[in-house]
Design a protein around this motif. Sequence first.
Motif, PDB file in Angstrom:
ATOM      1  N   ILE A 134       0.859  -1.186   0.000  1.00  0.00           N
ATOM      2  CA  ILE A 134       0.000   0.000   0.000  1.00  0.00           C
ATOM      3  C   ILE A 134       0.895   1.236   0.000  1.00  0.00           C
ATOM      4  O   ILE A 134       1.881   1.300   0.737  1.00  0.00           O
ATOM      5  N   ASP A 135       0.531   2.216  -0.808  1.00  0.00           N
ATOM      6  CA  ASP A 135       1.285   3.456  -0.858  1.00  0.00           C
ATOM      7  C   ASP A 135       1.098   4.251   0.431  1.00  0.00           C
ATOM      8  O   ASP A 135       0.046   4.189   1.066  1.00  0.00           O
ATOM      9  N   ALA A 136       2.121   5.017   0.790  1.00  0.00           N
ATOM     10  CA  ALA A 136       2.032   5.980   1.894  1.00  0.00           C
ATOM     11  C   ALA A 136       1.849   7.360   1.263  1.00  0.00           C
ATOM     12  O   ALA A 136       2.455   7.671   0.240  1.00  0.00           O
ATOM     13  N   ILE A 137       1.012   8.165   1.883  1.00  0.00           N
ATOM     14  CA  ILE A 137       0.787   9.542   1.428  1.00  0.00           C
ATOM     15  C   ILE A 137       1.232  10.472   2.541  1.00  0.00           C
ATOM     16  O   ILE A 137       0.850  10.283   3.704  1.00  0.00           O
ATOM     17  N   THR A 138       2.024  11.463   2.213  1.00  0.00           N
ATOM     18  CA  THR A 138       2.473  12.469   3.166  1.00  0.00           C
ATOM     19  C   THR A 138       1.605  13.712   3.002  1.00  0.00           C
ATOM     20  O   THR A 138       1.357  14.151   1.876  1.00  0.00           O
ATOM     21  N   PHE A 139       1.127  14.240   4.119  1.00  0.00           N
ATOM     22  CA  PHE A 139       0.280  15.418   4.139  1.00  0.00           C
ATOM     23  C   PHE A 139       0.951  16.526   4.943  1.00  0.00           C
ATOM     24  O   PHE A 139       1.707  16.245   5.872  1.00  0.00           O
TER      25      PHE A 139
END
Length: 143
Positions: A134-139
């Motif tokens: 699963i991809d990680a998303i940085t916010f």
Amino acid sequence: MAVMNSAFDPLYGEAWTRRQVEDALVIGNCHYQLISPSGDDPHDGTPAAGFYLSRHGFEEEELLLFAIDPAWRRRGLGLSLLREFADAARNRGARRLLLEMRRGNPAETLYRRFGFAPIGERPNYYRSRDGQTIDAITFSFDM
């Protein structure tokens, strides 16, 4: 720990162990806050309905863990706790908040509503217990 164990789906292995939490708090630049079901600080034996754990760095603070017990979700506690996090981080000198989450995390709606915006991703960063990547998303949220 009870909130974390009820809030994080074991499929994704996102919950930290007690030892990991203790080690983070010993470092000195990590901070936490609890919230009760009424939205206040838990006291006099009142159980926690949620919490955050963050790490402060120069002008930035990263949200490491954020959880609301499923029994207390959709009552405004998450948004209230995010506001407390932002205020506390600002008081520590943060000008920017960061967080990273797995793609598909239902908390994304809450983070976006608060004002966090995606700034990057890490393909195939997480691996679920069933082997799915699963991809990680940085916010980021600039204050």
